[in-house]
Design a protein around this motif. Sequence first.
Motif, mmCIF file in Angstrom:
data_model
loop_
_atom_site.group_PDB
_atom_site.id
_atom_site.type_symbol
_atom_site.label_atom_id
_atom_site.label_comp_id
_atom_site.label_asym_id
_atom_site.label_seq_id
_atom_site.Cartn_x
_atom_site.Cartn_y
_atom_site.Cartn_z
ATOM 1 N N ILE A 13 35.008 37.709 17.449
ATOM 2 C CA ILE A 13 35.875 38.884 17.574
ATOM 3 C C ILE A 13 36.809 38.747 18.767
ATOM 4 O O ILE A 13 38.036 38.906 18.635
ATOM 5 C CB ILE A 13 35.051 40.183 17.697
ATOM 6 C CG1 ILE A 13 34.338 40.474 16.380
ATOM 7 C CG2 ILE A 13 35.958 41.361 18.070
ATOM 8 C CD1 ILE A 13 33.465 41.711 16.405
ATOM 9 N N TRP A 14 36.252 38.442 19.954
ATOM 10 C CA TRP A 14 37.119 38.338 21.129
ATOM 11 C C TRP A 14 38.011 37.099 21.079
ATOM 12 O O TRP A 14 39.051 37.056 21.728
ATOM 13 C CB TRP A 14 36.279 38.364 22.404
ATOM 14 C CG TRP A 14 35.952 39.771 22.818
ATOM 15 C CD1 TRP A 14 36.575 40.911 22.408
ATOM 16 C CD2 TRP A 14 34.932 40.189 23.722
ATOM 17 N NE1 TRP A 14 36.007 42.010 23.009
ATOM 18 C CE2 TRP A 14 34.989 41.599 23.818
ATOM 19 C CE3 TRP A 14 33.968 39.513 24.468
ATOM 20 C CZ2 TRP A 14 34.139 42.335 24.622
ATOM 21 C CZ3 TRP A 14 33.111 40.258 25.271
ATOM 22 C CH2 TRP A 14 33.198 41.654 25.350
ATOM 23 N N GLY A 15 37.613 36.104 20.288
ATOM 24 C CA GLY A 15 38.484 34.945 20.116
ATOM 25 C C GLY A 15 39.668 35.249 19.226
ATOM 26 O O GLY A 15 40.665 34.513 19.219
ATOM 27 N N SER A 16 39.590 36.344 18.463
ATOM 28 C CA SER A 16 40.672 36.718 17.555
ATOM 29 C C SER A 16 41.513 37.888 18.058
ATOM 30 O O SER A 16 42.589 38.158 17.511
ATOM 31 C CB SER A 16 40.095 37.085 16.184
ATOM 32 O OG SER A 16 39.270 38.234 16.279
ATOM 33 N N ILE A 239 19.850 37.764 27.642
ATOM 34 C CA ILE A 239 19.864 36.367 28.097
ATOM 35 C C ILE A 239 20.443 36.190 29.498
ATOM 36 O O ILE A 239 20.485 35.077 30.014
ATOM 37 C CB ILE A 239 20.631 35.462 27.109
ATOM 38 C CG1 ILE A 239 22.114 35.814 27.080
ATOM 39 C CG2 ILE A 239 20.020 35.561 25.719
ATOM 40 C CD1 ILE A 239 22.949 34.879 26.221
ATOM 41 N N GLY A 240 20.921 37.280 30.104
ATOM 42 C CA GLY A 240 21.458 37.175 31.459
ATOM 43 C C GLY A 240 22.970 37.052 31.469
ATOM 44 O O GLY A 240 23.565 36.452 30.571
ATOM 45 N N ALA A 241 23.592 37.603 32.499
ATOM 46 C CA ALA A 241 25.053 37.606 32.594
ATOM 47 C C ALA A 241 25.621 36.200 32.698
ATOM 48 O O ALA A 241 26.698 35.907 32.177
ATOM 49 C CB ALA A 241 25.491 38.438 33.800
ATOM 50 N N HIS A 242 24.900 35.306 33.394
ATOM 51 C CA HIS A 242 25.407 33.948 33.598
ATOM 52 C C HIS A 242 25.497 33.180 32.294
ATOM 53 O O HIS A 242 26.370 32.333 32.112
ATOM 54 C CB HIS A 242 24.528 33.204 34.600
ATOM 55 C CG HIS A 242 23.068 33.215 34.269
ATOM 56 N ND1 HIS A 242 22.310 34.357 34.376
ATOM 57 C CD2 HIS A 242 22.241 32.249 33.819
ATOM 58 C CE1 HIS A 242 21.065 34.084 34.012
ATOM 59 N NE2 HIS A 242 21.000 32.815 33.659
ATOM 60 N N LYS A 243 24.591 33.459 31.349
ATOM 61 C CA LYS A 243 24.624 32.781 30.050
ATOM 62 C C LYS A 243 25.574 33.482 29.076
ATOM 63 O O LYS A 243 26.366 32.838 28.383
ATOM 64 C CB LYS A 243 23.227 32.718 29.444
ATOM 65 C CG LYS A 243 22.299 31.718 30.124
ATOM 66 C CD LYS A 243 21.002 31.595 29.348
ATOM 67 C CE LYS A 243 20.119 30.505 29.923
ATOM 68 N NZ LYS A 243 18.886 30.320 29.137
ATOM 69 N N ALA A 244 25.478 34.806 29.023
ATOM 70 C CA ALA A 244 26.318 35.558 28.096
ATOM 71 C C ALA A 244 27.797 35.345 28.392
ATOM 72 O O ALA A 244 28.627 35.310 27.480
ATOM 73 C CB ALA A 244 25.978 37.044 28.169
ATOM 74 N N SER A 245 28.137 35.182 29.661
ATOM 75 C CA SER A 245 29.541 35.041 30.035
ATOM 76 C C SER A 245 30.140 33.711 29.611
ATOM 77 O O SER A 245 31.351 33.516 29.720
ATOM 78 C CB SER A 245 29.722 35.235 31.544
ATOM 79 O OG SER A 245 28.928 34.332 32.278
ATOM 80 N N TYR A 246 29.311 32.772 29.118
ATOM 81 C CA TYR A 246 29.889 31.535 28.587
ATOM 82 C C TYR A 246 30.750 31.849 27.371
ATOM 83 O O TYR A 246 31.623 31.065 26.991
ATOM 84 C CB TYR A 246 28.813 30.517 28.205
ATOM 85 C CG TYR A 246 29.374 29.125 27.997
ATOM 86 C CD1 TYR A 246 29.458 28.226 29.057
ATOM 87 C CD2 TYR A 246 29.872 28.717 26.763
ATOM 88 C CE1 TYR A 246 30.003 26.961 28.887
ATOM 89 C CE2 TYR A 246 30.422 27.458 26.585
ATOM 90 C CZ TYR A 246 30.483 26.581 27.650
ATOM 91 O OH TYR A 246 31.053 25.343 27.484
ATOM 92 N N ALA A 247 30.527 33.020 26.783
ATOM 93 C CA ALA A 247 31.352 33.449 25.653
ATOM 94 C C ALA A 247 32.822 33.486 26.040
ATOM 95 O O ALA A 247 33.699 33.214 25.218
ATOM 96 C CB ALA A 247 30.899 34.824 25.163
ATOM 97 N N SER A 248 33.100 33.818 27.319
ATOM 98 C CA SER A 248 34.493 33.874 27.777
ATOM 99 C C SER A 248 35.146 32.500 27.758
ATOM 100 O O SER A 248 36.374 32.387 27.675
ATOM 101 C CB SER A 248 34.560 34.464 29.198
ATOM 102 O OG SER A 248 33.933 33.594 30.132
ATOM 103 N N ILE A 249 34.352 31.446 27.850
ATOM 104 C CA ILE A 249 34.882 30.087 27.767
ATOM 105 C C ILE A 249 35.070 29.683 26.309
ATOM 106 O O ILE A 249 35.945 28.879 25.981
ATOM 107 C CB ILE A 249 33.942 29.098 28.489
ATOM 108 C CG1 ILE A 249 33.867 29.447 29.988
ATOM 109 C CG2 ILE A 249 34.397 27.656 28.316
ATOM 110 C CD1 ILE A 249 32.923 28.582 30.786
ATOM 111 N N MET A 250 34.267 30.274 25.429
ATOM 112 C CA MET A 250 34.374 29.970 24.002
ATOM 113 C C MET A 250 35.564 30.667 23.343
ATOM 114 O O MET A 250 36.079 30.195 22.325
ATOM 115 C CB MET A 250 33.087 30.378 23.284
ATOM 116 C CG MET A 250 31.891 29.480 23.572
ATOM 117 S SD MET A 250 32.094 27.821 22.877
ATOM 118 C CE MET A 250 32.057 28.184 21.117
ATOM 119 N N PHE A 251 36.036 31.804 23.908
ATOM 120 C CA PHE A 251 37.134 32.554 23.294
ATOM 121 C C PHE A 251 38.357 31.685 23.024
ATOM 122 O O PHE A 251 38.900 31.699 21.914
ATOM 123 C CB PHE A 251 37.565 33.745 24.166
ATOM 124 C CG PHE A 251 36.470 34.731 24.467
ATOM 125 C CD1 PHE A 251 35.363 34.849 23.640
ATOM 126 C CD2 PHE A 251 36.556 35.541 25.578
ATOM 127 C CE1 PHE A 251 34.350 35.754 23.918
ATOM 128 C CE2 PHE A 251 35.552 36.455 25.866
ATOM 129 C CZ PHE A 251 34.455 36.564 25.039
#
Length: 306
Positions: A13-16, A239-251
Motif C-alpha cells: 500500500i505505501w509503495g503505491s 516485531i519492534g520498531a527497528h524491524k517494522a521500519s524496514y518497510a520504509s526501505i521496501m517502499f
Amino acid sequence: MNNTFLYIITVIIWGSTWIAINYQLGDVPTEASLCYRFGLAAIVLLAFCRWKNYSLSFKAKAHIQFACFGLTLFGCNYFLLYSAQEHINSALTCIGFSLIMLFNIINASIWYKTKISGRVYLGGALGLIGIVTLFWPEINNTTLGREALIGFSLCLAGTLFASVGNMLSIRNQKLNYALVPSIAWGMTYGAVFMAILLFIQGKEFSFSYTTSYIVSLIYLSIFGSVIAFGSYLTLLNNIGAHKASYASIMFPAIAVIISTFVEDFNWSSYTVVGLSCIFIGNLVVLSPVNKRKKTSIEPVDGACIT
C-alpha cells in the motif's frame, strides 16, 4: 493477523501511495489535503470503533498522549516531508525517509532500552546501500546547494518526527490503550493540527472536485491511512520498531516495480543491484532467529515475521 500478511499489506500500500500523492499536489494547499486525508480516516476509524463497541472514552492524560502521537506521526511528519519535496527531488526525500530505521534503532534504545542484534544492523545497512544505488542516477544529477540542504534538512526533521511517533505508538500499547481508538484519536488531532497550521499561515481551505483528486484522496485515507497505518502500527508492537521500519526501505522498491508497469520505467544495472541489496537486507532483518540461540532483543520487540 499474521505478521507476514501485515508487513506485505503495509509495503504494497505505501509503495503505491506515491501515485495517489501526485494527484494531491497542485491547487489545493498541502495542509488542507493532509487535513482532509487524516480527517476522513479518523471519521472512518471512529465509526468503526462505534460499530465494534470499542470505548472512545479516555482521561485527559490519555488525550495528551494521543495529541502528541497525532502531532508527530500524522502532522509534522507529513508536513515536513511534503515541504522537503518543494526543494529536492523525490529520490533524495526517499533516501532521507529511509533513515527512519536508524532513528528507530536509536530511539528504541533510548526510550525502551531495546538491544538490537547484529543482523538488524547488517540488513539495515544493505537496505540503505540499496536505496542509494537504486537512485544513484538521480543523486548524481543533483546539484548540492542551498535548496538541497534546506530540503534534506526538512526531510530529516520529518523523519525524526515520524520516529518519535513510532515510539509514542509503542507507548500507547504499553499503557494498554486500544490500538484502533488510539489511531483514531491520533489522526483526529493530526487533522486538527493541519487545520490550525493552515489558518496560522493565512491560507484558505479549498478543494478540487476533479475525479483524480477525489479518488486519490479516498485511496490515501482508507488504504494509505486506515489500513496501512493499522497494519504498520500493529507490527511495531509485534516485531519492534527497528524491524517494522524496514518497510520504509521496501517502499521505493515496490514503487519502482509498479512504475515499471504504469510508467514504463526503464531498468538499469543500478536498478538491479539496488533492488537486490534491498531484498537481501529485508531477508536478513526479518528472517526467523534460531530459537536455540540466545537473542539480544527484548521479548516485546522480539517476535519475528512468520
